[in-house]
Design a protein around this motif. Structure first.
Motif, PDB file in Angstrom:
ATOM      1  N   VAL A  25       0.841  -1.202   0.000  1.00  0.00           N
ATOM      2  CA  VAL A  25       0.000   0.000   0.000  1.00  0.00           C
ATOM      3  C   VAL A  25       0.874   1.249   0.000  1.00  0.00           C
ATOM      4  CG1 VAL A  25      -1.687   1.357   1.324  1.00  0.00           C
ATOM      5  CG2 VAL A  25      -2.025  -1.115   1.027  1.00  0.00           C
ATOM      6  N   LYS A  26       1.956   1.223   0.773  1.00  0.00           N
ATOM      7  CA  LYS A  26       2.871   2.369   0.822  1.00  0.00           C
ATOM      8  C   LYS A  26       3.349   2.716  -0.593  1.00  0.00           C
ATOM      9  CE  LYS A  26       7.342   3.953   2.517  1.00  0.00           C
ATOM     10  NZ  LYS A  26       7.797   4.366   1.185  1.00  0.00           N
ATOM     11  N   HIS A  27       3.804   1.711  -1.309  1.00  0.00           N
ATOM     12  CA  HIS A  27       4.346   1.947  -2.643  1.00  0.00           C
ATOM     13  C   HIS A  27       3.258   2.262  -3.675  1.00  0.00           C
ATOM     14  CE1 HIS A  27       8.528   1.346  -1.700  1.00  0.00           C
ATOM     15  NE2 HIS A  27       8.167   0.332  -0.925  1.00  0.00           N
ATOM     16  N   ALA A  28       2.117   1.581  -3.592  1.00  0.00           N
ATOM     17  CA  ALA A  28       1.044   1.802  -4.561  1.00  0.00           C
ATOM     18  C   ALA A  28       0.484   3.226  -4.484  1.00  0.00           C
ATOM     19  CB  ALA A  28      -0.085   0.793  -4.343  1.00  0.00           C
ATOM     20  N   LEU A  29       0.398   3.781  -3.278  1.00  0.00           N
ATOM     21  CA  LEU A  29      -0.192   5.110  -3.102  1.00  0.00           C
ATOM     22  C   LEU A  29       0.843   6.210  -2.889  1.00  0.00           C
ATOM     23  CD1 LEU A  29      -3.303   4.296  -0.863  1.00  0.00           C
ATOM     24  CD2 LEU A  29      -3.095   4.311  -3.354  1.00  0.00           C
ATOM     25  N   GLY A  30       2.123   5.845  -2.893  1.00  0.00           N
ATOM     26  CA  GLY A  30       3.171   6.840  -2.691  1.00  0.00           C
ATOM     27  C   GLY A  30       3.106   7.494  -1.313  1.00  0.00           C
ATOM     28  N   LEU A  31       2.801   6.693  -0.297  1.00  0.00           N
ATOM     29  CA  LEU A  31       2.710   7.218   1.066  1.00  0.00           C
ATOM     30  C   LEU A  31       4.102   7.501   1.617  1.00  0.00           C
ATOM     31  CD1 LEU A  31      -0.010   4.814   2.552  1.00  0.00           C
ATOM     32  CD2 LEU A  31      -0.338   6.995   1.376  1.00  0.00           C
ATOM     33  N   ASP A  32       4.189   8.483   2.515  1.00  0.00           N
ATOM     34  CA  ASP A  32       5.467   8.789   3.160  1.00  0.00           C
ATOM     35  C   ASP A  32       5.863   7.695   4.137  1.00  0.00           C
ATOM     36  OD1 ASP A  32       6.064  11.452   2.030  1.00  0.00           O
ATOM     37  OD2 ASP A  32       4.168  11.987   2.989  1.00  0.00           O
ATOM     38  N   GLU A  33       4.869   7.123   4.805  1.00  0.00           N
ATOM     39  CA  GLU A  33       5.127   6.024   5.741  1.00  0.00           C
ATOM     40  C   GLU A  33       3.839   5.277   6.013  1.00  0.00           C
ATOM     41  OE1 GLU A  33       5.751   6.844   9.990  1.00  0.00           O
ATOM     42  OE2 GLU A  33       5.119   8.906   9.637  1.00  0.00           O
ATOM     43  N   VAL A  34       3.983   4.056   6.513  1.00  0.00           N
ATOM     44  CA  VAL A  34       2.854   3.283   7.020  1.00  0.00           C
ATOM     45  C   VAL A  34       3.203   2.879   8.442  1.00  0.00           C
ATOM     46  CG1 VAL A  34       1.473   1.173   6.834  1.00  0.00           C
ATOM     47  CG2 VAL A  34       2.089   2.434   4.765  1.00  0.00           C
ATOM     48  N   ARG A  35       2.291   3.188   9.341  1.00  0.00           N
ATOM     49  CA  ARG A  35       2.462   2.826  10.756  1.00  0.00           C
ATOM     50  C   ARG A  35       1.572   1.639  11.089  1.00  0.00           C
ATOM     51  NH1 ARG A  35       1.270   8.922  12.856  1.00  0.00           N
ATOM     52  NH2 ARG A  35       2.926   9.951  11.665  1.00  0.00           N
ATOM     53  N   LEU A  36       2.163   0.629  11.681  1.00  0.00           N
ATOM     54  CA  LEU A  36       1.394  -0.504  12.174  1.00  0.00           C
ATOM     55  C   LEU A  36       1.011  -0.173  13.614  1.00  0.00           C
ATOM     56  CD1 LEU A  36       3.265  -1.601   9.807  1.00  0.00           C
ATOM     57  CD2 LEU A  36       2.786  -3.841  10.761  1.00  0.00           C
ATOM     58  N   MET A  37      -0.294  -0.187  13.895  1.00  0.00           N
ATOM     59  CA  MET A  37      -0.799   0.310  15.171  1.00  0.00           C
ATOM     60  C   MET A  37      -1.603  -0.773  15.899  1.00  0.00           C
ATOM     61  SD  MET A  37      -2.973   3.824  15.807  1.00  0.00           S
ATOM     62  CE  MET A  37      -4.162   3.419  14.551  1.00  0.00           C
ATOM     63  N   PRO A  38      -0.967  -1.453  16.863  1.00  0.00           N
ATOM     64  CA  PRO A  38      -1.699  -2.466  17.630  1.00  0.00           C
ATOM     65  C   PRO A  38      -2.789  -1.842  18.504  1.00  0.00           C
ATOM     66  CG  PRO A  38       0.682  -2.699  17.920  1.00  0.00           C
ATOM     67  CD  PRO A  38       0.442  -1.388  17.235  1.00  0.00           C
ATOM     68  N   THR A  39      -3.918  -2.557  18.610  1.00  0.00           N
ATOM     69  CA  THR A  39      -4.989  -2.129  19.502  1.00  0.00           C
ATOM     70  C   THR A  39      -4.569  -2.386  20.945  1.00  0.00           C
ATOM     71  OG1 THR A  39      -6.010  -4.305  19.407  1.00  0.00           O
ATOM     72  CG2 THR A  39      -6.833  -2.656  17.860  1.00  0.00           C
ATOM     73  N   SER A  40      -5.172  -1.656  21.860  1.00  0.00           N
ATOM     74  CA  SER A  40      -4.887  -1.870  23.275  1.00  0.00           C
ATOM     75  C   SER A  40      -5.575  -3.131  23.771  1.00  0.00           C
ATOM     76  CB  SER A  40      -5.339  -0.664  24.095  1.00  0.00           C
ATOM     77  OG  SER A  40      -5.131  -0.905  25.472  1.00  0.00           O
ATOM     78  N   ILE A  41      -6.894  -3.166  23.632  1.00  0.00           N
ATOM     79  CA  ILE A  41      -7.672  -4.335  24.051  1.00  0.00           C
ATOM     80  C   ILE A  41      -8.259  -4.975  22.800  1.00  0.00           C
ATOM     81  CG2 ILE A  41      -9.681  -5.155  25.343  1.00  0.00           C
ATOM     82  CD1 ILE A  41      -9.207  -2.910  27.327  1.00  0.00           C
ATOM     83  N   PRO A  42      -7.900  -6.252  22.546  1.00  0.00           N
ATOM     84  CA  PRO A  42      -8.456  -6.924  21.369  1.00  0.00           C
ATOM     85  C   PRO A  42      -9.978  -6.989  21.468  1.00  0.00           C
ATOM     86  CG  PRO A  42      -6.661  -8.214  22.324  1.00  0.00           C
ATOM     87  CD  PRO A  42      -6.978  -7.108  23.285  1.00  0.00           C
ATOM     88  N   PRO A  43     -10.666  -6.922  20.327  1.00  0.00           N
ATOM     89  CA  PRO A  43     -12.122  -6.948  20.349  1.00  0.00           C
ATOM     90  C   PRO A  43     -12.705  -8.314  20.708  1.00  0.00           C
ATOM     91  CG  PRO A  43     -11.306  -6.899  18.101  1.00  0.00           C
ATOM     92  CD  PRO A  43     -10.113  -6.738  18.998  1.00  0.00           C
ATOM     93  N   HIS A  44     -11.877  -9.337  20.788  1.00  0.00           N
ATOM     94  CA  HIS A  44     -12.362 -10.673  21.137  1.00  0.00           C
ATOM     95  C   HIS A  44     -11.890 -11.035  22.547  1.00  0.00           C
ATOM     96  CE1 HIS A  44      -8.244 -11.960  20.540  1.00  0.00           C
ATOM     97  NE2 HIS A  44      -8.261 -11.305  19.392  1.00  0.00           N
ATOM     98  N   LYS A  45     -12.464 -12.083  23.082  1.00  0.00           N
ATOM     99  CA  LYS A  45     -12.059 -12.554  24.408  1.00  0.00           C
ATOM    100  C   LYS A  45     -10.639 -13.094  24.309  1.00  0.00           C
ATOM    101  CE  LYS A  45     -13.632 -15.556  28.117  1.00  0.00           C
ATOM    102  NZ  LYS A  45     -14.597 -16.595  28.513  1.00  0.00           N
ATOM    103  N   SER A  46      -9.783 -12.624  25.193  1.00  0.00           N
ATOM    104  CA  SER A  46      -8.388 -13.058  25.090  1.00  0.00           C
ATOM    105  C   SER A  46      -8.156 -14.387  25.787  1.00  0.00           C
ATOM    106  CB  SER A  46      -7.444 -11.983  25.639  1.00  0.00           C
ATOM    107  OG  SER A  46      -7.789 -11.667  26.957  1.00  0.00           O
ATOM    108  N   ASN A  47      -7.143 -15.061  25.312  1.00  0.00           N
ATOM    109  CA  ASN A  47      -6.731 -16.358  25.831  1.00  0.00           C
ATOM    110  C   ASN A  47      -5.594 -16.115  26.822  1.00  0.00           C
ATOM    111  OD1 ASN A  47      -5.094 -18.853  25.868  1.00  0.00           O
ATOM    112  ND2 ASN A  47      -6.518 -19.535  24.287  1.00  0.00           N
ATOM    113  N   PRO A  48      -5.490 -16.899  27.885  1.00  0.00           N
ATOM    114  CA  PRO A  48      -4.408 -16.684  28.852  1.00  0.00           C
ATOM    115  C   PRO A  48      -3.004 -16.733  28.251  1.00  0.00           C
ATOM    116  CG  PRO A  48      -5.971 -18.328  29.667  1.00  0.00           C
ATOM    117  CD  PRO A  48      -6.373 -17.990  28.264  1.00  0.00           C
ATOM    118  N   THR A  49      -2.860 -17.420  27.100  1.00  0.00           N
ATOM    119  CA  THR A  49      -1.529 -17.505  26.489  1.00  0.00           C
ATOM    120  C   THR A  49      -1.277 -16.379  25.487  1.00  0.00           C
ATOM    121  OG1 THR A  49      -2.310 -18.987  24.746  1.00  0.00           O
ATOM    122  CG2 THR A  49      -1.459 -20.024  26.748  1.00  0.00           C
TER     123      THR A  49
END
Length: 193
Positions: A25-49
């Motif tokens: 996507v960065k290259h196709a749209l000529g973006l300056d950067e792409v940031r990968l942004m993890p969510t704080s709390i996943p929208p699903h029930k989390s597993n202990p592992t």
């Protein structure tokens, strides 16, 4: 205006599919950067592992380390709580008024876009960029710029299952991410239990 791509997700763990999407996507749209942004709390029930938000953030950092134009954003993890894209984008626009944001979503998210929180307002503050995913329709009445990328049928679920059964994840995640997973004993890794 700086052109910034955002790829959100749980990244539990991040894998090469995420990196391919961000880079293409960065290259196709000529973006300056792409940031990968993890969510704080996943929208699903989390597993202990499952990994903690901090561990997921660290894995994303390791995944993009040394890759020009790709970076990690701790924005949602630092905000804490459940992450709504509308709230995140509103705050990001306030912090970075000189940036145009391109929010990257897969076909699975495109299919459920009408259900997103404040979607009518969200499309006014961010440009959506869609990428295909195997098994999804990827069509919407909302404005989405589609980018063709090499599709790979890979998921974080598959990787967690492989680790839990002591299978190989070589070439599916960056080596530094795999080393971190093993070191931290994530996802029921039998070698560290």
């Amino acid at each position: 205006m700086k052109k910034v791509g955002l790829l959100g997700g749980t990244f539990n763990p991040p894998h090469i599919g995420h990196l391919i999407i961000a880079n293409e996507v960065k290259h196709a749209l000529g973006l300056d950067e792409v940031r990968l942004m993890p969510t704080s709390i996943p929208p699903h029930k989390s597993n202990p592992t499952d990994a903690t938000p901090e561990q997921r953030l660290r894995m994303v950092d390791l995944a993009v380390e040394g890759t020009n134009g790709l970076s990690v954003s701790a924005f949602e993890v630092e905000q804490g709580g459940v992450s709504y894209t509308f709230e995140t984008m509103k705050r990001l626009k306030e912090h970075e008024p000189g940036s145009d944001f391109y929010f990257i979503i897969g076909g699975d998210m495109i299919d459920i876009l009408p259900n997103w929180y404040k979607i009518e307002e969200l499309v006014k503050v961010v440009k959506f960029v869609g990428v295909g995913r195997p098994g999804t329709i990827g069509k919407s009445d909302f404005p989405i710029r589609m980018v063709q990328i090499p599709e790979i049928e890979l998921s974080s679920t598959l990787i967690r299952e492989r680790i839990g059964s002591n299978g190989t994840i070589r070439f599916l995640v960056p080596e530094k991410v795999e080393n971190f997973i093993r070191l931290e004993g994530l996802y029921g890794n039998p070698t560290n239990n």
